[in-house]
Design a protein around this motif. Structure first.
Motif, PDB file in Angstrom:
ATOM      1  N   THR A  54       0.828  53.596 -27.072  1.00 54.69           N
ATOM      2  CA  THR A  54       0.704  54.779 -26.219  1.00 54.69           C
ATOM      3  C   THR A  54      -0.366  55.723 -26.755  1.00 54.69           C
ATOM      4  OG1 THR A  54       3.001  54.610 -25.520  1.00 54.69           O
ATOM      5  CG2 THR A  54       1.968  56.749 -25.285  1.00 54.69           C
ATOM      6  N   THR A  58      -3.603  57.067 -24.664  1.00 52.64           N
ATOM      7  CA  THR A  58      -3.906  58.483 -24.428  1.00 52.64           C
ATOM      8  C   THR A  58      -5.250  58.873 -25.056  1.00 52.64           C
ATOM      9  OG1 THR A  58      -2.452  59.007 -26.292  1.00 52.64           O
ATOM     10  CG2 THR A  58      -1.541  59.270 -24.099  1.00 52.64           C
ATOM     11  N   LEU A  63      -6.906  62.228 -23.414  1.00 57.42           N
ATOM     12  CA  LEU A  63      -5.840  63.227 -23.499  1.00 57.42           C
ATOM     13  C   LEU A  63      -5.612  63.663 -24.939  1.00 57.42           C
ATOM     14  CD1 LEU A  63      -3.368  61.597 -20.972  1.00 57.42           C
ATOM     15  CD2 LEU A  63      -4.587  63.746 -20.654  1.00 57.42           C
ATOM     16  N   PHE A  96      -3.397  55.973 -13.346  1.00 57.16           N
ATOM     17  CA  PHE A  96      -2.338  55.921 -14.364  1.00 57.16           C
ATOM     18  C   PHE A  96      -1.057  55.310 -13.801  1.00 57.16           C
ATOM     19  CE2 PHE A  96      -5.110  59.277 -15.851  1.00 57.16           C
ATOM     20  CZ  PHE A  96      -5.122  59.113 -17.228  1.00 57.16           C
ATOM     21  N   PHE A  98       2.830  55.014 -15.310  1.00 57.05           N
ATOM     22  CA  PHE A  98       3.662  55.416 -16.447  1.00 57.05           C
ATOM     23  C   PHE A  98       4.905  54.552 -16.544  1.00 57.05           C
ATOM     24  CE2 PHE A  98       1.606  59.164 -14.610  1.00 57.05           C
ATOM     25  CZ  PHE A  98       0.899  59.653 -15.689  1.00 57.05           C
ATOM     26  N   LEU A 102       7.273  57.671 -13.032  1.00 56.64           N
ATOM     27  CA  LEU A 102       7.123  59.117 -12.905  1.00 56.64           C
ATOM     28  C   LEU A 102       6.521  59.543 -11.572  1.00 56.64           C
ATOM     29  CD1 LEU A 102       5.973  60.208 -16.467  1.00 56.64           C
ATOM     30  CD2 LEU A 102       8.262  59.919 -15.554  1.00 56.64           C
ATOM     31  N   ARG A 163      -0.533  54.610  -6.004  1.00 57.90           N
ATOM     32  CA  ARG A 163      -1.041  55.885  -6.504  1.00 57.90           C
ATOM     33  C   ARG A 163      -2.158  55.659  -7.523  1.00 57.90           C
ATOM     34  NH1 ARG A 163       2.920  60.118  -9.530  1.00 57.90           N
ATOM     35  NH2 ARG A 163       2.834  58.562 -11.180  1.00 57.90           N
ATOM     36  N   ASP A 175       1.196  52.221 -19.020  1.00 53.85           N
ATOM     37  CA  ASP A 175       1.995  52.242 -20.242  1.00 53.85           C
ATOM     38  C   ASP A 175       3.379  51.665 -19.950  1.00 53.85           C
ATOM     39  OD1 ASP A 175       2.592  52.691 -22.870  1.00 53.85           O
ATOM     40  OD2 ASP A 175       3.098  54.814 -22.596  1.00 53.85           O
TER      41      ASP A 175
ATOM     42  N   VAL B 279       2.731  65.137 -15.576  1.00 56.50           N
ATOM     43  CA  VAL B 279       2.094  64.108 -14.749  1.00 56.50           C
ATOM     44  C   VAL B 279       0.907  64.705 -13.987  1.00 56.50           C
ATOM     45  CG1 VAL B 279       2.426  62.611 -12.734  1.00 56.50           C
ATOM     46  CG2 VAL B 279       4.148  62.656 -14.539  1.00 56.50           C
ATOM     47  N   LEU B 283      -2.838  63.327 -14.326  1.00 53.62           N
ATOM     48  CA  LEU B 283      -3.530  62.779 -13.161  1.00 53.62           C
ATOM     49  C   LEU B 283      -4.770  63.580 -12.780  1.00 53.62           C
ATOM     50  CD1 LEU B 283      -0.551  61.718 -10.844  1.00 53.62           C
ATOM     51  CD2 LEU B 283      -1.831  60.351 -12.486  1.00 53.62           C
ATOM     52  N   ALA B 363      -0.094  67.231 -21.091  1.00 54.26           N
ATOM     53  CA  ALA B 363      -0.263  66.006 -20.311  1.00 54.26           C
ATOM     54  C   ALA B 363       0.412  64.835 -21.018  1.00 54.26           C
ATOM     55  CB  ALA B 363      -1.744  65.727 -20.119  1.00 54.26           C
ATOM     56  N   LEU B 364       0.320  64.852 -22.357  1.00 52.72           N
ATOM     57  CA  LEU B 364       0.861  63.749 -23.149  1.00 52.72           C
ATOM     58  C   LEU B 364       2.340  63.486 -22.893  1.00 52.72           C
ATOM     59  CD1 LEU B 364      -0.583  64.016 -26.751  1.00 52.72           C
ATOM     60  CD2 LEU B 364      -0.900  62.206 -25.061  1.00 52.72           C
ATOM     61  N   ALA B 366       3.834  63.038 -20.360  1.00 56.31           N
ATOM     62  CA  ALA B 366       4.046  62.017 -19.334  1.00 56.31           C
ATOM     63  C   ALA B 366       4.207  60.642 -19.969  1.00 56.31           C
ATOM     64  CB  ALA B 366       2.877  62.011 -18.357  1.00 56.31           C
ATOM     65  N   PHE B 367       3.769  60.535 -21.219  1.00 50.25           N
ATOM     66  CA  PHE B 367       3.795  59.224 -21.878  1.00 50.25           C
ATOM     67  C   PHE B 367       4.958  59.068 -22.837  1.00 50.25           C
ATOM     68  CE2 PHE B 367      -0.517  59.787 -20.482  1.00 50.25           C
ATOM     69  CZ  PHE B 367      -0.861  58.539 -20.012  1.00 50.25           C
TER      70      PHE B 367
END
Ligand SMILES: Nc1ncnc2c1ncn2[C@@H]1O[C@H](COP(=O)(O)OP(=O)(O)O)[C@@H](O)[C@H]1O
Ligand SMILES: [Mg+2]
Lengths: 247, 368
Positions: A54, A58, A63, A96, A98, A102, A163, A175, B279, B283, B363-364, B366-367
């Motif tokens: 992960t 990211t 991110l 993305f 998830f 999500l 999406r 992920d 999310v 996005l 944002a992280l 979301a993971f």
């Protein structure tokens, strides 16, 4: 294997490390990772939980910034992107998926898909029309007005893929997309993503600890203790879990 | 974005209903305070505002008729009449007095005036007529309603029976209501026939007001003279000193409660949807999308609160005025706009407060 200098590569990681501070302790989530991902391929990052998959994803999505090493996306060093650039790049060029998908539960399926189209700058009606088109394409047009909470896992998975590819992004990051699915459904989603990579000449990177789906990958990269150890052909995947049969 | 915000809100109907109810009650409270204040303010000074006199003469220790004891002698009125440019002088005597009827008793602010001069009487008669004779009285409308008194009935002041001949409006000062009798009757009730509280002076057209004022002060010692505007302002100020701090305090509490309720709901809605926000960020939601969502939620709730409040307000005021007639309110579009403006401002403040929550969402997440 393509070299890091290949201008066609979407993602190039050179000796990327990421260290977190957990209290006083340093956690080396990613160490010295090297990776090149190019159009038309589906790459599986395979490794047990906690191995750093992960974190790698990211980092690739911009991110997180690496503690050391260099990372370039779409031919440009990540450090040269401003925050705004990163935001619009994620909106337009990266899709993305998830773990658990999500989806946004309070809005209907079609608006979930339309949302990313709006983020990439499309008008509302245009976005909704394109979203419907995509749902029809995935055979789930009848779910458009439903709320995600009313969907089965298999249906959610298709919405999540719709999406992710809505903006026709060059790169899709997924992920553990199969974590909440049965085996067959797991194959389905990987196949959908694989088709996308092939047909549209896009790149898909999937992180998973699920050995079974590695078979469908163009390349399997083993992630162990934060290192991308082997850029191996798919038949080497069994090395990750020695002694266990490949599904 | 607005449709998304609306869906988030309607996704929790009970929570939404409670919040809107809380906010609308705060708004009703503010509206009511303003309206009650204006009702009191108007009721307290309408008597002065609608008075036709050009100058008010009081003893120099008093600058208003709401709070102050001015004592004059009616004999001095005649001396003022002789001043050049003065058209008429009329004495008014105010006294606080109890009135009785069938074992009930209540206090009024009794104004004794000269019916022939027709100055200093009730500002508006809504029923019956003004006082002509010494055995008559005019009562305030809200006072009459509260004590169930109507035309033709008699009330007792000391040992005197007075017949109710008229009902007046604009004479309710909340804590006290005006009543009207003849000057002679008022003087007899207090036991000092020559006494007055103030002189109401009218002047000839084009007369020099300043010169007349000076002339009055020269002829009668120990008095102060006010023109109509100044005297009206004096009385309003006197009223505000008593009421405004109270009004401001309660209104401020209302504003704080409203902001707290709104911020709480917005914050809860954000924290409950942490993952959604993470999310959105991942996005690539454009700058301002998530904060816009908070602001639009806040605006939607405030709007709903305003609409609910205005729907609720008039029946409620009606009810309150029926149960407690001495509370008389005056609501204007201006007041409503002011309250709506305050609510919208507070809705922005609440959004800003709850947006602090957004900063802590990465944002992280979301993971994870
Ligand atoms: N924000 C963080 N702070 C501290 N440690 C972290 C953080 N994110 C991940 N880690 C640690 O880094 C390691 C790799 O995590 P992760 O990338 O999530 O692995 P995987 O996805 O393969 O399960 C784990 O030991 C995890 O505990
Ligand atoms: Mg993981």
């Amino acid at each position: 294997m393509r070299s890091a200098a290949d201008p066609c590569s979407y993602v190039v990681l050179k000796n990327v490390s990421k260290t977190f501070l957990d209290g006083d302790q340093k956690v080396h989530a990613v160490r010295d990772a090297c990776l090149v991902a190019s159009p038309g391929e589906l790459i599986v990052l395979l490794g047990p939980s906690g191995s750093g998959k992960t974190t790698l994803l990211t980092l690739i999505a911009g991110l997180l910034s690496p503690t050391s090493g260099s990372l370039s996306l779409f031919g440009q060093s990540l450090t040269s992107y401003s925050n705004g650039d990163l935001q619009s790049m994620r909106a337009k060029r990266i899709g993305f998926i998830f773990q658990n998908f999500l989806l946004i539960d309070s809005i209907p399926v079609v608006e979930n898909v339309a949302m990313v189209l709006r983020f990439s700058g499309r008008g509302r009606s245009d976005a909704l029309a394109r979203a419907r088109e995509l749902l029809d394409q995935f055979g789930i047009g009848y779910l458009a007005r439903k709320l995600p909470s009313a969907l089965s896992q298999g249906e959610k998975q298709r919405v999540a893929v719709a999406r992710a590819i809505a903006n026709n992004p060059e790169l899709i990051i997924a992920d553990e997309p199969t974590a909440s699915l049965e085996t067959n459904q797991g194959f389905d989603i990987i196949r959908l993503l694989h088709d996308y990579a092939r047909q549209e000449r896009r790149c898909v990177i999937v992180a998973t600890h699920d050995l079974r789906i590695a078979d469908l990958a163009d390349r399997v990269l083993r992630v162990v203790d934060g290192r991308v150890r082997v850029q191996c052909p798919q038949d080497q995947a069994k090395e990750v879990y020695p002694g266990r049969p490949v599904a | 974005m607005i449709s998304y915000s609306a869906k988030i809100l309607t996704g929790q109907p009970l929570r939404l209903a409670i919040t809107v109810a809380g906010i609308s009650l705060c708004i009703v409270l503010m509206l009511f305070l303003l309206a009650a204040y204006h009702g009191v303010a108007d009721g307290s000074v309408d008597y002065i505002r609608k008075n036709r006199s050009d100058l008010w003469v009081l003893s120099s220790n008093a600058w208003n008729i709401l709070r102050g004891s001015s004592i004059l002698l009616t004999a001095d009125a005649a001396r003022i009449e002789g001043i050049n440019g003065v058209k008429s002088v009329s004495s008014v005597l105010f006294l606080l007095t109890g009135i009785r009827k069938d074992g009930q008793q209540a206090t009024v602010y009794l104004a004794g005036f000269d019916p022939e001069a027709d100055l200093g009487g009730p500002p508006d008669i809504v029923q019956g007529r003004t006082v002509n004779g010494d055995d008559e009285i005019v009562l305030d409308r809200d006072f009459a309603r509260k004590f169930n008194l109507s035309l033709g009935e008699s009330v007792r002041v000391r040992d005197t029976l007075l017949e109710i001949v008229g009902i007046s409006d604009g004479t309710n000062a909340l804590v006290i209501q005006y009543a009207f009798v003849t000057l002679r009757r008022a003087q007899q009730l207090i036991g000092y026939p020559g006494m007055a509280t103030c002189f109401l002076v009218t002047t000839e057209p084009g007369a020099n007001i300043r010169a007349i004022s000076e002339g009055i002060k020269k002829k009668v010692s120990g008095v102060e003279v006010y023109d109509h505007e100044t005297f009206l302002k004096n009385n309003i100020r006197e009223l505000q000193v008593g009421f405004l701090p109270f009004i401001y305090t309660v209104a401020a509490i209302g504003v704080v409660v409203l902001t707290a309720i709104l911020s709480l709901l917005l914050s809860v809605n954000i924290l409950e949807r942490r993952k959604d926000f993470a999310v959105f960020k991942t996005l690539g939601s454009p700058r301002g999308f998530v904060s816009g969502m908070v602001i639009s939620q806040s605006a939607l709730i405030s709007l709903a609160g305003c609409i609910a409040a205005i729907t609720l307000y008039f029946p409620l005021v009606n009810f309150i005025e029926r149960v407690t007639p001495e509370i008389s309110t005056r609501t204007s579009i201006w007041q409503m706009s002011a309250v709506v403006a305050v609510v919208l401002a507070m809705s922005v403040v609440s959004s800003l407060i709850s947006m602090q929550r957004l900063r802590g969402i990465y944002a992280l997440e979301a993971f994870s």
